[in-house]
Design a protein around this motif. Sequence first.
Motif, mmCIF file in Angstrom:
data_model
loop_
_atom_site.group_PDB
_atom_site.id
_atom_site.type_symbol
_atom_site.label_atom_id
_atom_site.label_comp_id
_atom_site.label_asym_id
_atom_site.label_seq_id
_atom_site.Cartn_x
_atom_site.Cartn_y
_atom_site.Cartn_z
ATOM 1 N N LEU A 75 60.758 116.120 32.672
ATOM 2 C CA LEU A 75 59.315 116.092 33.092
ATOM 3 C C LEU A 75 58.882 117.070 33.459
ATOM 4 C CD1 LEU A 75 59.757 112.792 35.912
ATOM 5 C CD2 LEU A 75 58.929 112.347 33.377
ATOM 6 N N GLY A 76 60.033 118.633 33.233
ATOM 7 C CA GLY A 76 60.024 120.385 33.899
ATOM 8 C C GLY A 76 59.795 120.728 33.060
ATOM 9 N N ILE A 77 60.463 120.138 31.966
ATOM 10 C CA ILE A 77 60.733 121.550 31.539
ATOM 11 C C ILE A 77 59.556 122.307 30.195
ATOM 12 C CG2 ILE A 77 62.451 120.685 30.602
ATOM 13 C CD1 ILE A 77 61.298 119.587 27.502
ATOM 14 N N LEU A 78 58.058 121.671 30.706
ATOM 15 C CA LEU A 78 57.003 121.982 30.505
ATOM 16 C C LEU A 78 56.187 123.268 31.138
ATOM 17 C CD1 LEU A 78 55.076 119.923 28.202
ATOM 18 C CD2 LEU A 78 56.807 121.782 27.231
ATOM 19 N N ARG A 79 56.576 123.086 32.381
ATOM 20 C CA ARG A 79 55.822 123.566 33.628
ATOM 21 C C ARG A 79 56.357 124.951 33.608
ATOM 22 N NH1 ARG A 79 56.830 120.294 38.758
ATOM 23 N NH2 ARG A 79 58.034 119.109 37.633
ATOM 24 N N ILE A 80 57.768 125.359 32.897
ATOM 25 C CA ILE A 80 58.673 126.590 33.359
ATOM 26 C C ILE A 80 57.690 127.826 33.055
ATOM 27 C CG2 ILE A 80 60.808 125.241 32.421
ATOM 28 C CD1 ILE A 80 60.006 127.419 29.641
ATOM 29 N N PHE A 81 57.399 128.735 34.191
ATOM 30 C CA PHE A 81 56.928 129.626 34.651
ATOM 31 C C PHE A 81 57.532 130.794 35.470
ATOM 32 C CE2 PHE A 81 54.243 131.985 38.116
ATOM 33 C CZ PHE A 81 53.512 132.595 36.827
ATOM 34 N N ASP A 82 59.027 130.613 35.922
ATOM 35 C CA ASP A 82 59.460 131.666 37.333
ATOM 36 C C ASP A 82 59.759 132.701 36.498
ATOM 37 O OD1 ASP A 82 57.369 129.705 38.583
ATOM 38 O OD2 ASP A 82 59.390 129.667 40.323
ATOM 39 N N GLN A 83 60.659 131.932 35.516
ATOM 40 C CA GLN A 83 61.447 132.986 35.046
ATOM 41 C C GLN A 83 61.354 133.942 33.732
ATOM 42 O OE1 GLN A 83 61.267 129.723 34.893
ATOM 43 N NE2 GLN A 83 63.008 128.859 33.551
ATOM 44 N N VAL A 84 59.626 133.120 33.480
ATOM 45 C CA VAL A 84 58.750 133.874 32.938
ATOM 46 C C VAL A 84 58.379 135.322 33.106
ATOM 47 C CG1 VAL A 84 57.763 133.945 30.541
ATOM 48 C CG2 VAL A 84 59.064 132.400 30.969
ATOM 49 N N PHE A 85 57.795 134.821 34.561
ATOM 50 C CA PHE A 85 57.328 135.864 34.661
ATOM 51 C C PHE A 85 58.108 136.680 34.997
ATOM 52 C CE2 PHE A 85 55.197 138.052 38.429
ATOM 53 C CZ PHE A 85 54.031 137.742 38.398
ATOM 54 N N ILE A 86 59.145 136.605 35.716
ATOM 55 C CA ILE A 86 60.021 137.333 36.132
ATOM 56 C C ILE A 86 60.849 138.177 35.123
ATOM 57 C CG2 ILE A 86 62.905 137.761 36.735
ATOM 58 C CD1 ILE A 86 60.462 137.001 38.975
ATOM 59 N N LEU A 118 49.320 116.387 29.701
ATOM 60 C CA LEU A 118 48.703 115.163 28.530
ATOM 61 C C LEU A 118 50.634 115.722 27.877
ATOM 62 C CD1 LEU A 118 47.001 113.778 27.191
ATOM 63 C CD2 LEU A 118 46.804 115.695 25.148
ATOM 64 N N PHE A 119 50.595 116.505 27.531
ATOM 65 C CA PHE A 119 51.949 116.777 26.252
ATOM 66 C C PHE A 119 53.175 116.048 27.507
ATOM 67 C CE2 PHE A 119 50.094 121.234 24.614
ATOM 68 C CZ PHE A 119 48.894 119.978 23.764
ATOM 69 N N THR A 120 53.348 116.867 28.620
ATOM 70 C CA THR A 120 54.583 116.195 29.650
ATOM 71 C C THR A 120 54.186 114.675 29.276
ATOM 72 O OG1 THR A 120 54.156 118.031 30.688
ATOM 73 C CG2 THR A 120 55.246 116.471 31.566
ATOM 74 N N LEU A 121 53.549 114.126 29.384
ATOM 75 C CA LEU A 121 53.105 111.840 29.254
ATOM 76 C C LEU A 121 53.721 112.457 28.029
ATOM 77 C CD1 LEU A 121 52.267 109.956 30.484
ATOM 78 C CD2 LEU A 121 50.253 110.104 29.920
ATOM 79 N N ILE A 122 53.098 112.661 26.861
ATOM 80 C CA ILE A 122 53.687 111.629 25.587
ATOM 81 C C ILE A 122 55.180 112.657 26.136
ATOM 82 C CG2 ILE A 122 53.515 112.997 22.978
ATOM 83 C CD1 ILE A 122 50.750 113.212 23.712
ATOM 84 N N LEU A 123 55.937 113.682 26.190
ATOM 85 C CA LEU A 123 57.184 113.615 25.907
ATOM 86 C C LEU A 123 58.297 112.770 26.639
ATOM 87 C CD1 LEU A 123 59.282 115.961 24.565
ATOM 88 C CD2 LEU A 123 59.073 117.079 26.250
ATOM 89 N N THR A 124 57.641 112.656 27.198
ATOM 90 C CA THR A 124 58.123 111.704 28.418
ATOM 91 C C THR A 124 58.515 109.927 28.000
ATOM 92 O OG1 THR A 124 57.499 112.391 30.051
ATOM 93 C CG2 THR A 124 58.315 110.684 30.731
ATOM 94 N N LEU A 125 57.083 109.579 27.686
ATOM 95 C CA LEU A 125 57.425 108.320 26.567
ATOM 96 C C LEU A 125 58.259 108.827 25.277
ATOM 97 C CD1 LEU A 125 53.196 108.238 26.894
ATOM 98 C CD2 LEU A 125 55.383 105.945 28.714
ATOM 99 N N ILE A 126 58.179 109.468 24.682
ATOM 100 C CA ILE A 126 58.570 109.305 23.661
ATOM 101 C C ILE A 126 60.474 109.413 24.492
ATOM 102 C CG2 ILE A 126 59.747 111.308 22.141
ATOM 103 C CD1 ILE A 126 56.949 112.116 21.253
ATOM 104 N N VAL A 127 60.931 109.902 25.111
ATOM 105 C CA VAL A 127 61.888 110.361 25.596
ATOM 106 C C VAL A 127 62.344 108.910 26.186
ATOM 107 C CG1 VAL A 127 63.695 111.278 27.410
ATOM 108 C CG2 VAL A 127 62.277 112.630 26.284
ATOM 109 N N ARG A 128 61.588 108.236 27.202
ATOM 110 C CA ARG A 128 62.277 106.767 27.610
ATOM 111 C C ARG A 128 61.840 106.059 26.371
ATOM 112 N NH1 ARG A 128 59.954 105.578 33.021
ATOM 113 N NH2 ARG A 128 59.925 103.109 31.787
ATOM 114 N N LYS A 129 61.284 105.982 25.162
ATOM 115 C CA LYS A 129 61.762 105.187 24.229
ATOM 116 C C LYS A 129 62.805 106.023 23.243
ATOM 117 C CE LYS A 129 59.558 102.052 21.441
ATOM 118 N NZ LYS A 129 59.526 100.357 21.997
#
Length: 291
Positions: A223-234, A273-284
């Motif tokens: 659920l959180g992998i597409l929201r990575i930001f902090d480490q990239v910013f640093i 949208l990408f997070t929703l699709i990825l989550t549905l794939i992983v659930r499946k």
Amino acid sequence: MKVFRKYAALYLMMLPIVIYFLVYSYYPLFKGLQISFQDYRLMGNRPYIGLDNYIKVVHDPIFWQSFVNTLVISVGILLFGFIAPLIIALSLNEVLNVWFKKAAQMILYIPHLLSWVVIGGMWIFLLSPDIGLVNQLLSRTIQLQPVHFLADSFWARWVMIGVATWKDMGYTCILFLAGIVSINPSLYEAARMDGASRWQQVRNVTLPQLANTMKVIFLLNTLGILRIFDQVFIFRNPSTASKVDVLMMYTYQKGIMDLQIGTAAAASFFVVLFTLILTLIVRKLTRFDEV
């Protein structure tokens, strides 16, 4: 109505939480959706322009480069951030010395408590080509020339994956250990009576019994992998930006740096949208609904 009266106290207890999520989660979400259809300006009129912001994002090659970077880094973090804590949890479970086990858990958990600013400062120092501990070890053990880990586009992605895995390893490891502790001891006794070795007990008892815990942890991490930001910013810099800039970085640059707020809002909804699709794939794939 009768049910509501019966559980009125519980509904009243939930009310502040519902209000909190409505104000701080759902209102910004709907506001962002509205902005994504506007030519948003800080002052003056904000006319609706339909799907122009979305079309602009789709035709931007930097967005798709950011999408590829996000996928590569996120999948790496997802896999290594799942497998490494699992191996450590299985190893710690075999340790009989309670003091050592607790000390190891505490040491592994500490990085999770630190902010990315602190983590970034530590690893920038450790990976320094001049005085960094990592380069010193590589030089003294295998006589390797100093590597500019944070300036090399090849190593930059591995640094993101490795540091993110290291930071949250202790937290995920504790979740796995909690799942292992809940396994019925009689299963191990039955396995030992059948002559099963330690490895056979892990393979035939621990891992199957831990399957539901693994599914939950894997989905939460997804659920959180597409929201990575902090480490990239640093960690990012101009020499590695093309390889590590992710979707949230693209949104930040469009919205904060370029003040193209409508475009940034549209890009952020692609992340949703990408997070929703990825989550549905992983659930499946993991058959999560069977947990």
